[in-house]
Design a protein around this motif. Structure first.
Motif, PDB file in Angstrom:
ATOM      1  N   ASP A 275      41.386  -1.473  26.313  1.00 44.89           N
ATOM      2  CA  ASP A 275      41.952  -1.996  27.556  1.00 44.89           C
ATOM      3  C   ASP A 275      42.572  -0.808  28.282  1.00 44.89           C
ATOM      4  OD1 ASP A 275      43.004  -3.449  29.596  1.00 44.89           O
ATOM      5  OD2 ASP A 275      44.486  -4.533  28.399  1.00 44.89           O
ATOM      6  N   LYS A 276      41.833  -0.248  29.238  1.00 42.69           N
ATOM      7  CA  LYS A 276      42.180   1.049  29.820  1.00 42.69           C
ATOM      8  C   LYS A 276      42.904   0.912  31.159  1.00 42.69           C
ATOM      9  CE  LYS A 276      37.862   1.725  29.623  1.00 42.69           C
ATOM     10  NZ  LYS A 276      36.478   2.196  29.778  1.00 42.69           N
ATOM     11  N   LEU A 277      43.566   1.988  31.551  1.00 44.20           N
ATOM     12  CA  LEU A 277      44.221   2.057  32.853  1.00 44.20           C
ATOM     13  C   LEU A 277      43.214   1.840  33.974  1.00 44.20           C
ATOM     14  CD1 LEU A 277      46.550   2.895  34.819  1.00 44.20           C
ATOM     15  CD2 LEU A 277      45.810   5.261  34.469  1.00 44.20           C
ATOM     16  N   GLY A 278      42.116   2.527  33.906  1.00 39.79           N
ATOM     17  CA  GLY A 278      41.053   2.438  34.905  1.00 39.79           C
ATOM     18  C   GLY A 278      39.718   2.438  34.205  1.00 39.79           C
ATOM     19  N   ASN A 279      38.661   2.840  34.927  1.00 39.16           N
ATOM     20  CA  ASN A 279      37.335   2.892  34.325  1.00 39.16           C
ATOM     21  C   ASN A 279      36.965   1.534  33.734  1.00 39.16           C
ATOM     22  OD1 ASN A 279      35.380   4.409  31.938  1.00 39.16           O
ATOM     23  ND2 ASN A 279      35.339   5.183  34.017  1.00 39.16           N
ATOM     24  N   LYS A 280      37.371   0.470  34.441  1.00 42.38           N
ATOM     25  CA  LYS A 280      37.248  -0.882  33.922  1.00 42.38           C
ATOM     26  C   LYS A 280      35.799  -1.330  33.761  1.00 42.38           C
ATOM     27  CE  LYS A 280      41.675  -2.047  33.806  1.00 42.38           C
ATOM     28  NZ  LYS A 280      42.368  -2.472  32.566  1.00 42.38           N
ATOM     29  N   SER A 281      34.910  -0.839  34.598  1.00 45.90           N
ATOM     30  CA  SER A 281      33.521  -1.298  34.539  1.00 45.90           C
ATOM     31  C   SER A 281      32.809  -0.802  33.295  1.00 45.90           C
ATOM     32  CB  SER A 281      32.760  -0.814  35.778  1.00 45.90           C
ATOM     33  OG  SER A 281      32.590   0.595  35.739  1.00 45.90           O
ATOM     34  N   ASN A 282      33.296   0.292  32.730  1.00 43.68           N
ATOM     35  CA  ASN A 282      32.643   0.956  31.607  1.00 43.68           C
ATOM     36  C   ASN A 282      33.300   0.537  30.299  1.00 43.68           C
ATOM     37  OD1 ASN A 282      31.031   2.878  30.160  1.00 43.68           O
ATOM     38  ND2 ASN A 282      32.813   4.237  30.138  1.00 43.68           N
ATOM     39  N   ALA A 283      32.494   0.241  29.297  1.00 41.67           N
ATOM     40  CA  ALA A 283      33.023  -0.127  27.983  1.00 41.67           C
ATOM     41  C   ALA A 283      33.312   1.124  27.164  1.00 41.67           C
ATOM     42  CB  ALA A 283      32.020  -1.008  27.249  1.00 41.67           C
ATOM     43  N   SER A 284      34.494   1.157  26.559  1.00 45.43           N
ATOM     44  CA  SER A 284      34.855   2.173  25.572  1.00 45.43           C
ATOM     45  C   SER A 284      35.316   1.425  24.340  1.00 45.43           C
ATOM     46  CB  SER A 284      35.973   3.081  26.095  1.00 45.43           C
ATOM     47  OG  SER A 284      35.590   3.729  27.288  1.00 45.43           O
ATOM     48  N   ALA A 285      34.817   1.818  23.168  1.00 41.70           N
ATOM     49  CA  ALA A 285      35.029   1.010  21.977  1.00 41.70           C
ATOM     50  C   ALA A 285      35.600   1.805  20.816  1.00 41.70           C
ATOM     51  CB  ALA A 285      33.706   0.370  21.542  1.00 41.70           C
ATOM     52  N   GLU A 286      36.227   1.059  19.906  1.00 42.40           N
ATOM     53  CA  GLU A 286      36.530   1.561  18.569  1.00 42.40           C
ATOM     54  C   GLU A 286      35.394   1.088  17.673  1.00 42.40           C
ATOM     55  OE1 GLU A 286      40.398   0.099  17.499  1.00 42.40           O
ATOM     56  OE2 GLU A 286      41.199   0.613  19.476  1.00 42.40           O
ATOM     57  N   VAL A 287      34.855   1.996  16.866  1.00 42.40           N
ATOM     58  CA  VAL A 287      33.694   1.639  16.043  1.00 42.40           C
ATOM     59  C   VAL A 287      33.933   2.016  14.593  1.00 42.40           C
ATOM     60  CG1 VAL A 287      32.086   1.939  17.964  1.00 42.40           C
ATOM     61  CG2 VAL A 287      32.488   3.832  16.389  1.00 42.40           C
ATOM     62  N   GLU A 288      33.237   1.302  13.720  1.00 46.24           N
ATOM     63  CA  GLU A 288      33.215   1.643  12.301  1.00 46.24           C
ATOM     64  C   GLU A 288      31.765   1.783  11.851  1.00 46.24           C
ATOM     65  OE1 GLU A 288      35.401  -1.172   9.997  1.00 46.24           O
ATOM     66  OE2 GLU A 288      37.355  -0.529  10.788  1.00 46.24           O
ATOM     67  N   TYR A 289      31.523   2.758  10.984  1.00 42.56           N
ATOM     68  CA  TYR A 289      30.197   2.966  10.399  1.00 42.56           C
ATOM     69  C   TYR A 289      30.271   2.582   8.923  1.00 42.56           C
ATOM     70  CZ  TYR A 289      30.095   5.992  14.527  1.00 42.56           C
ATOM     71  OH  TYR A 289      30.203   6.475  15.806  1.00 42.56           O
ATOM     72  N   HIS A 290      29.365   1.719   8.501  1.00 42.15           N
ATOM     73  CA  HIS A 290      29.346   1.245   7.119  1.00 42.15           C
ATOM     74  C   HIS A 290      28.015   1.658   6.487  1.00 42.15           C
ATOM     75  CE1 HIS A 290      32.964  -1.314   7.612  1.00 42.15           C
ATOM     76  NE2 HIS A 290      32.546  -1.387   8.869  1.00 42.15           N
ATOM     77  N   GLY A 291      27.867   2.959   6.246  1.00 42.99           N
ATOM     78  CA  GLY A 291      26.594   3.464   5.751  1.00 42.99           C
ATOM     79  C   GLY A 291      25.524   3.449   6.815  1.00 42.99           C
ATOM     80  N   ALA A 292      25.883   3.847   8.024  1.00 40.62           N
ATOM     81  CA  ALA A 292      24.942   3.860   9.151  1.00 40.62           C
ATOM     82  C   ALA A 292      23.986   5.046   9.027  1.00 40.62           C
ATOM     83  CB  ALA A 292      25.701   3.937  10.468  1.00 40.62           C
ATOM     84  N   THR A 293      22.728   4.794   9.308  1.00 38.58           N
ATOM     85  CA  THR A 293      21.691   5.828   9.193  1.00 38.58           C
ATOM     86  C   THR A 293      21.732   6.764  10.399  1.00 38.58           C
ATOM     87  OG1 THR A 293      20.281   4.332   7.930  1.00 38.58           O
ATOM     88  CG2 THR A 293      19.217   6.234   8.965  1.00 38.58           C
ATOM     89  N   ALA A 294      21.661   8.066  10.115  1.00 35.52           N
ATOM     90  CA  ALA A 294      21.690   9.081  11.179  1.00 35.52           C
ATOM     91  C   ALA A 294      20.883  10.289  10.733  1.00 35.52           C
ATOM     92  CB  ALA A 294      23.133   9.470  11.491  1.00 35.52           C
ATOM     93  N   TRP A 295      20.558  11.153  11.697  1.00 38.16           N
ATOM     94  CA  TRP A 295      19.782  12.358  11.409  1.00 38.16           C
ATOM     95  C   TRP A 295      20.541  13.587  11.896  1.00 38.16           C
ATOM     96  CZ3 TRP A 295      17.765   7.649  12.407  1.00 38.16           C
ATOM     97  CH2 TRP A 295      16.793   7.177  11.530  1.00 38.16           C
ATOM     98  N   LEU A 296      20.493  14.640  11.112  1.00 37.84           N
ATOM     99  CA  LEU A 296      21.227  15.873  11.406  1.00 37.84           C
ATOM    100  C   LEU A 296      20.688  16.548  12.662  1.00 37.84           C
ATOM    101  CD1 LEU A 296      23.364  17.937  10.323  1.00 37.84           C
ATOM    102  CD2 LEU A 296      21.451  19.082   9.161  1.00 37.84           C
ATOM    103  N   VAL A 297      21.603  16.966  13.530  1.00 34.44           N
ATOM    104  CA  VAL A 297      21.266  17.750  14.717  1.00 34.44           C
ATOM    105  C   VAL A 297      21.822  19.157  14.500  1.00 34.44           C
ATOM    106  CG1 VAL A 297      21.510  17.992  17.217  1.00 34.44           C
ATOM    107  CG2 VAL A 297      21.385  15.711  16.190  1.00 34.44           C
ATOM    108  N   GLY A 298      20.947  20.155  14.528  1.00 29.21           N
ATOM    109  CA  GLY A 298      21.403  21.511  14.235  1.00 29.21           C
ATOM    110  C   GLY A 298      21.566  21.712  12.740  1.00 29.21           C
ATOM    111  N   GLU A 299      22.557  22.520  12.358  1.00 27.35           N
ATOM    112  CA  GLU A 299      22.779  22.840  10.951  1.00 27.35           C
ATOM    113  C   GLU A 299      24.047  22.186  10.443  1.00 27.35           C
ATOM    114  OE1 GLU A 299      22.797  27.076  10.378  1.00 27.35           O
ATOM    115  OE2 GLU A 299      21.388  27.388  12.025  1.00 27.35           O
ATOM    116  N   GLU A 300      24.063  21.934   9.133  1.00 28.33           N
ATOM    117  CA  GLU A 300      25.298  21.453   8.519  1.00 28.33           C
ATOM    118  C   GLU A 300      26.398  22.490   8.704  1.00 28.33           C
ATOM    119  OE1 GLU A 300      25.531  20.119   4.547  1.00 28.33           O
ATOM    120  OE2 GLU A 300      24.096  18.476   4.795  1.00 28.33           O
ATOM    121  N   GLY A 301      27.600  22.011   8.995  1.00 30.71           N
ATOM    122  CA  GLY A 301      28.745  22.903   9.139  1.00 30.71           C
ATOM    123  C   GLY A 301      28.897  23.496  10.522  1.00 30.71           C
TER     124      GLY A 301
END
Length: 539
Positions: free
Chosen positions: A253-279
């Motif tokens: 619930d933001k001061l402005g930017n009301k039209s755009n959604a901004s969220a708190e998220v949780e990942y529960h073993g979500a699948t992803a792929w590495l971009v670039g190098e580890e570290g």
């Protein structure tokens, strides 16, 4: 009669938002003159009553999170008013997202910046996913195989909303998730874990405190892999059509930017792929952040332009004490000062867009200038936006304080670009890092300033003071904000002296660089040609 409406300004509609001399001169100068026709068409739409209604409706009916369907199944969907989709469709159709990356045409990024500037004056919130999609390509190119799959979709001019397997859609949008509750700008403090899998993917477990535009198809996410903090590509829907293990906990619930959604998220073993190098995740995702910082400058400059045009329009159509407000000497000073600040921001914005275009094409001198000037512009232009919005609103008096004027929406939006992609201290300290660590950055900055040497005594004196200030590194970190401010003003002054009408350059140098003005808007010294300034801010 008790309700005879007179002495009220009519709504400013039916105009061409791109009819902005500072903008169009910059577009031509920075190599995107070929886009003038597209900009004119977009500008006419931006000035239409229809488009302004889209902006209003998207903010009056903000997005809604649906975590579960009626049977209790987790869906994590974000619903938007149809006006949001109209705004997004125009933005994508006009290539304001990642389209410039697929173009070999010189000035493609400048043309895109100009469109973003024009269309942001309709509504700012939907610019968030557009900006992140634009910036994501810079990070993705650290993994050529991923980029080969995703770039064509990210650059597509098809707005294809909805949660479906992304590689089968006509076009996709990208977001990013960096910050966590305990870290904020200190992204190295993140605790989200990334566990490598046999097939080369990773499983992410953790949370993000701000997930920008959670309805996007794919995100760049920071997580702690065995090799250290790393960057990952995480889709909302997996290739087999199943939902990834990403849960939207709530929308901010933001001061402005009301039209755009901004969220708190949780990942529960979500699948992803590495971009670039580890570290090397921070370095990788900063490629994206540096591009969105440019959009922070563009967005703030667009807000200033919108504010001053509304103020001038009101003052020209409202009478008080026997004459139009725009003819009152003190109001003229305020309007001219607002116009001056807006033009300085626009000229800097177009120069940064040009440097970005040429840096991407391999011009090392432009890359060195961009490294410092972008951090300087991000700090200063975004800092000036809130005070500019407040003064522009005040020009409308009580009418400006009413939601129907849309000026309160401008005011609420104005601090955001100063926070996004590193707040004021982060941006100012980044200026010092660029000066101290990037070879040729300081030299490139002063080479740009020197192009206006000898043209204005106030500018020459300010440039000399700045050089001496940078030579003395005593308490450098404490002085970081002052250093960034001084660099911004000298750079803006040099650009205006070279590129703007003499009346604009003279007013800027005497009021911003000589100290011969007050601290509030409307304190320009006497003897300046205010007519030119006000006229350039008018439709």
């Amino acid at each position: 009669m008790t309700h005879d409406v007179f002495n009220q300004a009519h709504p400013l509609t039916g105009h061409d938002v791109s009819a902005d001399a500072a903008l169009m001169d910059g577009v031509e100068r920075e190599g995107a003159g070929w886009a003038t026709g597209e900009l004119r068409r977009l500008g006419l739409l931006a000035g239409s009553e229809q488009a302004q209604d889209w902006g209003r409706l998207a903010n009056e009916h903000p997005p809604v999170l649906r975590t579960h369907d009626r049977y209790g199944r987790r869906i994590d969907e974000v619903e938007f008013h149809p006006a949001w989709h109209e705004l997004m469709t125009v933005a994508v159709d006009n290539g304001m997202h990642a389209t410039p990356w697929s173009s070999a045409r010189p000035g493609a990024h400048v043309a895109r910046a100009a469109k973003f500037f024009v269309w942001s004056q309709v509504e700012a919130g939907h610019g968030c996913p557009i900006s992140m999609t634009y910036a994501s390509i810079a990070a993705l190119r650290h993994s050529p195989a991923l980029a080969a799959d995703w770039e064509p979709l990210l650059a597509s001019r098809s707005y294809d909303f909805g949660l479906r397997p992304p590689l089968g859609k006509r076009g996709v949008l990208a977001g990013m998730a960096m910050t966590e509750k305990q870290g904020g700008s200190d992204v190295r403090a993140g605790t989200t874990r990334a566990e490598p899998q046999i097939d080369g993917s990773y499983l992410l477990t953790g949370h993000k405190w701000f997930n920008s535009a959670p309805m996007c198809d794919v995100f760049l996410v920071l997580a702690q892999a065995p090799g250290g903090l790393s960057c990952f590509l995480l889709p909302r829907v997996l290739p087999d059509g199943t939902r990834n293990a990403v849960h939207l906990m709530r929308l901010k619930d933001k001061l402005g930017n009301k039209s755009n959604a901004s969220a708190e998220v949780e990942y529960h073993g979500a699948t992803a792929w590495l971009v670039g190098e580890e570290g090397r995740g921070l370095r990788t995702i900063l490629e994206m952040v540096n591009m969105t910082r440019l959009d922070c400058v563009i967005g703030s400059a667009a807000g200033m332009r919108y504010g001053v045009t509304q103020a001038v329009h009101h003052a020209r159509n409202r009478g008080a004490f026997g004459r139009k407000l725009a003819d009152q000497p003190l109001m003229r000073n305020v309007l001219a000062d607002l116009a001056l600040e807006s033009e300085a921001a626009t000229v800097l914005m177009t120069r940064l867009a040009g440097a970005t275009d040429r840096a991407i094409a391999g011009d090392q001198a432009e890359a060195a200038l961009r490294r410092t000037a972008l951090a300087v512009g991000k700090y200063w232009v975004c800092k000036r936006a809130p005070v500019h919005a407040a003064e522009a609103l005040e020009c409308l008096g009580g009418n400006g304080y009413v939601e129907e004027s849309q000026m309160p929406r401008l005011f609420r939006e104005s601090p955001l670009n100063g926070i996004w992609e590193g707040s004021g201290n982060v941006a100012a300290l980044d200026v010092l890092r660029a000066l101290g660590r990037e070879p040729g950055a300081q030299e490139a900055f002063f080479a740009e300033v020197a192009l206006a040497a000898g043209a204005d005594r106030h500018l020459d004196a300010a440039a000399d003071r700045l050089r001496k200030s940078l030579d003395d590194t005593t308490d450098f970190e404490i002085r970081a904000r002052r250093v960034a401010e001084d660099m911004a003003l000298v750079l803006q002054g040099s650009l205006l002296v070279r590129l703007a009408p003499a009346a604009v350059a003279d007013a800027f140098c005497v009021s911003r660089l000589s100290g011969d003005a007050g601290r509030a808007f409307g304190t320009l010294p006497t003897g300046l040609d205010l007519d030119v300034l006000i006229e350039r801010a008018s439709f």
